[in-house]
Design an enzyme around this catalytic site. Sequence first.
Site, short mmCIF file in Angstrom:
data_model
loop_
_atom_site.label_atom_id
_atom_site.label_comp_id
_atom_site.label_asym_id
_atom_site.label_seq_id
_atom_site.Cartn_x
_atom_site.Cartn_y
_atom_site.Cartn_z
N GLY A 325 0.84 -1.22 0.04
CA GLY A 325 -0.09 -0.27 -0.24
C GLY A 325 0.86 1.23 0.11
N TRP A 328 2.22 1.34 -3.29
CA TRP A 328 1.40 1.83 -4.60
C TRP A 328 1.73 3.65 -4.61
CZ3 TRP A 328 -2.92 4.92 -3.49
CH2 TRP A 328 -3.94 5.11 -4.79
N HIS A 329 1.86 4.24 -3.41
CA HIS A 329 1.26 5.47 -3.17
C HIS A 329 2.80 6.36 -3.50
CE1 HIS A 329 -1.22 5.11 -0.20
NE2 HIS A 329 -1.68 6.79 -0.36
N GLY A 330 4.02 5.55 -4.58
CA GLY A 330 4.97 6.04 -5.28
C GLY A 330 6.25 5.35 -5.44
N PHE A 480 0.03 9.77 -6.76
CA PHE A 480 -0.01 9.52 -6.83
C PHE A 480 -0.48 7.75 -7.41
CE2 PHE A 480 -0.14 10.24 -2.27
CZ PHE A 480 1.03 10.79 -2.33
#
Lengths: 480, 351
Positions: A325, A328-330, A480
Amino acid sequence: MLFNSYAFLFVFFPAVFALFFLAALRSRMLAASVLTLASLVFYGWWSVQAVPLLVASFCANYFLGLKLTPPGGARRKLWLYAAMVANLGLLAFFKYANFFVENANALLDGLDAARIAAPHIVLPIGISFFTFTQIAFLVDCWQGKVRERNFIHYALFVTYFPHLIAGPVLHHSQMMPQFAKPETYRIRFEVIAIGLIVFVAGLTKKLLIADPLGEHADALFQSVADGGAPHFSAAWLGVFAYAFQIYFDFSGYSDMAIGLSLFFGIHLPVNFNSPYKATSVIEFWSRWHISLSAFLKHYLYMPLGGNRHGRFRRHLNLLVTMLLGGLWHGANWTFVFWGAVHGVLLIINHAWRAAFGRREYGAAGKAACWAATFLGVCLAWVLFRSENIATALEIYKGMLGMNGFRGAAPGGGLIATVIVSAAVCLLGRNLNELPYLTLSPPSLFVRRLMSPVSAVLLAYLFAVCVINLSTPSPFLYFQF
Amino acid sequence: MARRFVLSFFAACAALSLVVAFYFAYPKPFFFQAWEFFSLFVYEGHAARSQTFRESGDSARRYLFQNPVSDNRVSVNELGNRVACYESRLERRPRVLLIGDSQLFGSGTGDEGVFSSHLCRLYPAAIYNGARKHGLEMLKHPDYGFDAILFTLTERNAANGNCAGSLEKFDENAAEPRTRESYLLPEGRDRQPWLEHFQAGIKHLHGFLSGRFKAFALGRWFPPERHLDVAAPHRVNRSDSVARNVECARNTAAYFKAKGIAVGFLVFPAHQTLYPAELGLQVDAVTMGFVDDLSRALSEAGIRTFNAKACLQAASRERAVYNRHDSHMNAAGFGALAACLKDSRLSPLFE
């Protein structure tokens, strides 16, 4: 095109609204097509080059969805793997290729080996959101849960402009049935009224709270990135400013998306439920970016085994889910560490519950739980916002007083803004109390809100926001 | 219920849009002073360079109705500077550049009453009012030349080290060539784009409407009779203010002397130190003595200086020398100041 721009507010949106309902007079499918085309124009405004990728993505996934739907033959599982590889491969290529090459080169430098040429890939905006949305669709096709099959509705579900760039992460079962309903294509004032309130609330959060806070937060993180060493109060205030900025920015965006969507009679799920009121990290994740949390739970944590294989596996699954997770943001180690910190906090929270049970604490106990949760979340935000780990460590040093306790006094404006933000977060009512967001009947609060005087005040608030549009700043979650 | 709510919202938006449209079609009623209007409209090439303007004053803006008001002709040349008598006396000598802030510009005063106009009537010299636009940069203009510079040090800006800022900026840019076009106000092709103009204008409109709403809500209908409501007294709050200004003035004088340009400093007080009791102000001793202290120190440093405090005090016994609801001097005040200068050691700069 930003929601908070003149072009969107005064040209694009009114035009799409008018065209949609004019088209709906002829046929519902035409109206849905108009909305899909408008969404592609909205996306193309950012980058025309990325539009073919989006179109190819939803066309291919629609086709794959048909192949995966039972009864689809013996090769269904093969098709599912192929679909997952294609979608995740696309995401990995566009989002993580630069990151992998950078890290590989760091390793190769250590081994004195030849470096790999950097690919310099431009990240198509919103790719994380439309990829996750479609992965959920494919998995549900494979599990036989998908009922709606209309291509236009599917295309609209993926590209629908209010959510396309920064979520919420939508589920087809929430959206596609709405596209099939006849009332969606009729102007309904009761829905538009709520949409207006929610949209202006989101615009206010973004322009009047998040952006001013962002100036202070940026000043702290930029000064540290430039080699500065923040003292105690500057570091804490800067981190609090960022904690409230990201909440008001992202929840403001979500509110605007929800509000805009209601103009078309389409309900998007509520994405925030006063997360800073949470008294545990578990509760925080049930209130923050709810649509992403739900996706991670249903399509990552549960397939990993969830809590079905004992305590150790449960904790491991939690950690893996939060690590991914975070990633996933960066494509940055700071996001991976941020995810890891939250994973560890969740494990501690679950372990505590396992050891002491779920207790009803008194006021003092609740306050202590709230403070511990808020502190943990704020400390993790340092990693999330920092450009690199070194910057984060320097800010942690400042927060611990290792750079001294005295320095230039923070402006009274910053302190006041942080206090007001905290008050709004802790005392304010959440938008999910409004009907048509949860489809509950209008409460007394809402009936009072629906007066002409409130409408005039709302129009004034909208005008104040429009005045502050002069330098549109993008939403934090766009990256993102 | 919902229908009425939505229609009320859009009706309110439509009403606000009408106000915005009216504002852009006829903006003057939304301004209290010409300088605000000039910054937003004239300097950006969206309005004519000469305007008749109804002005009240900075502190009067806190009241719903403006009283008294005066209709002033405010004109600037194509460079944006207040009209004086340079262009009409190109062959005359000496050519004097006046440097200063909004006081020198003549905020709240018509063209005929500003300081530079009074000087133009007293002296045959070619005088240029460099306030608010260009300032010392005028020395680099290919068509303009100057034999002398008069710095007007107001109580507020002298204390802020304005002199140092101007000189440093000038010195930093000294090597940069300037074309005559770069001095001109935008007209037509290079005026501010409409979107930026709209954004800047809408912010002013919001400030105006907020102020009106506040005045209405607080029941502030008419401004008081005397000068009792001047915004906030300005304090000289640095103990080294005099020393910093003297140092700056010394450097400035030496710098221009080396270039063959004579320099003088005119120091004058704000009305807060001229008649604080009438304004109901408690002004601290450092602020009260600042103009005298600065003038004395400048003279002791061998810098040509004139302290206009006594002159303005004498003039103010006969008539008001400052605008009633504003921190700027009025035409009578500028007249008295120019007359005093004529008898001072700064007069040779103009002769």
